[in-house]
Write a protein that holds these residues in place. Structure first.
Motif, mmCIF file in Angstrom:
data_model
loop_
_atom_site.group_PDB
_atom_site.id
_atom_site.type_symbol
_atom_site.label_atom_id
_atom_site.label_comp_id
_atom_site.label_asym_id
_atom_site.label_seq_id
_atom_site.Cartn_x
_atom_site.Cartn_y
_atom_site.Cartn_z
ATOM 1 N N ILE A 92 -6.941 14.065 39.163
ATOM 2 C CA ILE A 92 -7.540 15.153 38.393
ATOM 3 C C ILE A 92 -9.041 14.902 38.303
ATOM 4 C CG2 ILE A 92 -7.564 16.422 36.219
ATOM 5 C CD1 ILE A 92 -4.776 15.442 35.661
ATOM 6 N N VAL A 125 -0.252 20.589 32.049
ATOM 7 C CA VAL A 125 -1.710 20.594 32.070
ATOM 8 C C VAL A 125 -2.202 20.802 30.633
ATOM 9 C CG1 VAL A 125 -1.929 21.361 34.462
ATOM 10 C CG2 VAL A 125 -1.674 23.062 32.643
ATOM 11 N N PRO A 126 -3.501 20.600 30.372
ATOM 12 C CA PRO A 126 -4.003 20.764 28.999
ATOM 13 C C PRO A 126 -3.625 22.113 28.390
ATOM 14 C CG PRO A 126 -5.674 19.717 30.359
ATOM 15 C CD PRO A 126 -4.560 20.101 31.283
ATOM 16 N N THR A 129 -5.554 25.408 29.051
ATOM 17 C CA THR A 129 -5.655 25.948 30.413
ATOM 18 C C THR A 129 -5.328 27.444 30.388
ATOM 19 O OG1 THR A 129 -4.958 23.827 31.352
ATOM 20 C CG2 THR A 129 -4.830 25.759 32.788
ATOM 21 N N LYS A 152 2.505 25.780 29.738
ATOM 22 C CA LYS A 152 1.346 25.139 30.368
ATOM 23 C C LYS A 152 1.762 24.082 31.392
ATOM 24 C CE LYS A 152 -1.453 27.529 27.768
ATOM 25 N NZ LYS A 152 -2.233 28.661 28.313
ATOM 26 N N LYS A 153 2.491 24.526 32.396
ATOM 27 C CA LYS A 153 2.932 23.617 33.462
ATOM 28 C C LYS A 153 2.631 24.218 34.831
ATOM 29 C CE LYS A 153 6.725 21.008 31.360
ATOM 30 N NZ LYS A 153 8.180 20.670 31.467
ATOM 31 N N THR A 184 -7.305 13.586 31.921
ATOM 32 C CA THR A 184 -6.109 12.911 32.434
ATOM 33 C C THR A 184 -5.161 12.496 31.321
ATOM 34 O OG1 THR A 184 -7.273 10.774 32.432
ATOM 35 C CG2 THR A 184 -7.326 12.054 34.481
ATOM 36 N N ALA A 187 -2.948 15.634 30.475
ATOM 37 C CA ALA A 187 -2.144 16.211 31.560
ATOM 38 C C ALA A 187 -1.079 15.209 32.012
ATOM 39 C CB ALA A 187 -3.039 16.576 32.739
#
Length: 237
Positions: A92, A125-126, A129, A152-153, A184, A187
């Motif tokens: 990332i 992910v964060p 996002t 959030k994937k 990082t 995530a």
């Protein structure tokens, strides 16, 4: 085993000759041995009540008169380290104030004559996002990508992966707010689900399956099928 044979014939089933079994506890049908070390090492195992172990010590064969239908012939446990079927690398990198790029590489660590099916790779992910765009390898076939906004994937589906091959996914993330932490840490981890027919991580195998006394009243079909499945294979970033 699934058996629908009439006449209750005896079945002989042979396992790896280099099978070694360590000490363990359990039911009255547990088999315990302190003998040697083999290429296939089990901590312990137990057998169905129909199984006879008369020659198991000598040649690793099981004898049984199978009941009708489906039943487990043998359960076993192993805790030794083994080589995972896949190697996952993930990177990332920040690509601006509100952007980041994710690179996921998956390599199949099994022989080229074996193929994994219905592979799905997921990565959280964060939470901030907002969007994700994807880039696959040139000529990629049978692959799909999706950004699951509700949880959030990132999701990457591959219809099949041939042993020895490597595949790469690039995802560009757009954030709704500036991150004040290490991306990082917000995530991952990367997880996989897959099915690999005719592949067995433990290397325990059925060498042959014989019907001791054949009958003219039926024509038996015998086959052995191995399947490795994973529902939560996880790799930390």
């Amino acid at each position: 085993m699934k058996s629908y044979l009439s006449g209750n014939p005896e079945i002989r089933l042979a396992l790896n000759e280099d099978l070694s079994i360590g000490r363990g506890g359990g039911s009255i049908y547990d088999y315990r041995s302190s003998s040697g070390s083999g290429a296939v090492v089990l901590d312990d195992c137990n057998f169905h009540e129909s199984v006879r172990l008369d020659s198991f010590d000598m040649d690793r064969t099981l004898a049984l008169v199978p009941p009708d239908g489906e039943f487990p012939v043998m359960n076993y446990r192993m805790t030794q380290e083994f080589k995972p079927p896949f190697r996952i690398n993930c990177l990332i990198e920040e690509a601006g104030q509100l952007k980041a790029e994710v690179i996921i590489k998956v390599r199949a660590e099994f022989p080229s004559n074996i193929t994994a099916n219905t592979v799905v790779v997921q990565m959280p992910v964060p939470k901030y996002t907002a969007r994700a765009s994807f880039e696959l390898e040139p000529g990629a076939v049978g692959q799909r990508t999706d950004f699951k906004e509700s949880n959030k994937k990132l999701e990457w589906g591959l219809k099949k992966i041939v042993g020895g091959s490597e595949h790469t996914l690039r995802a560009k993330l757009t954030f709704s707010q500036e991150s004040h932490a290490n991306i990082t840490k917000e995530a991952g981890p990367v997880s996989m689900t897959f099915t690999i027919p005719m592949y067995n991580v433990s290397r325990l195998q059925v060498k042959y399956l014989q019907i001791a006394k054949k009958s003219s009243s039926y024509n038996p079909y015998r086959w052995v099928r191995y399947v490795t499945q994973a529902n939560s294979y996880v790799a930390r970033i």
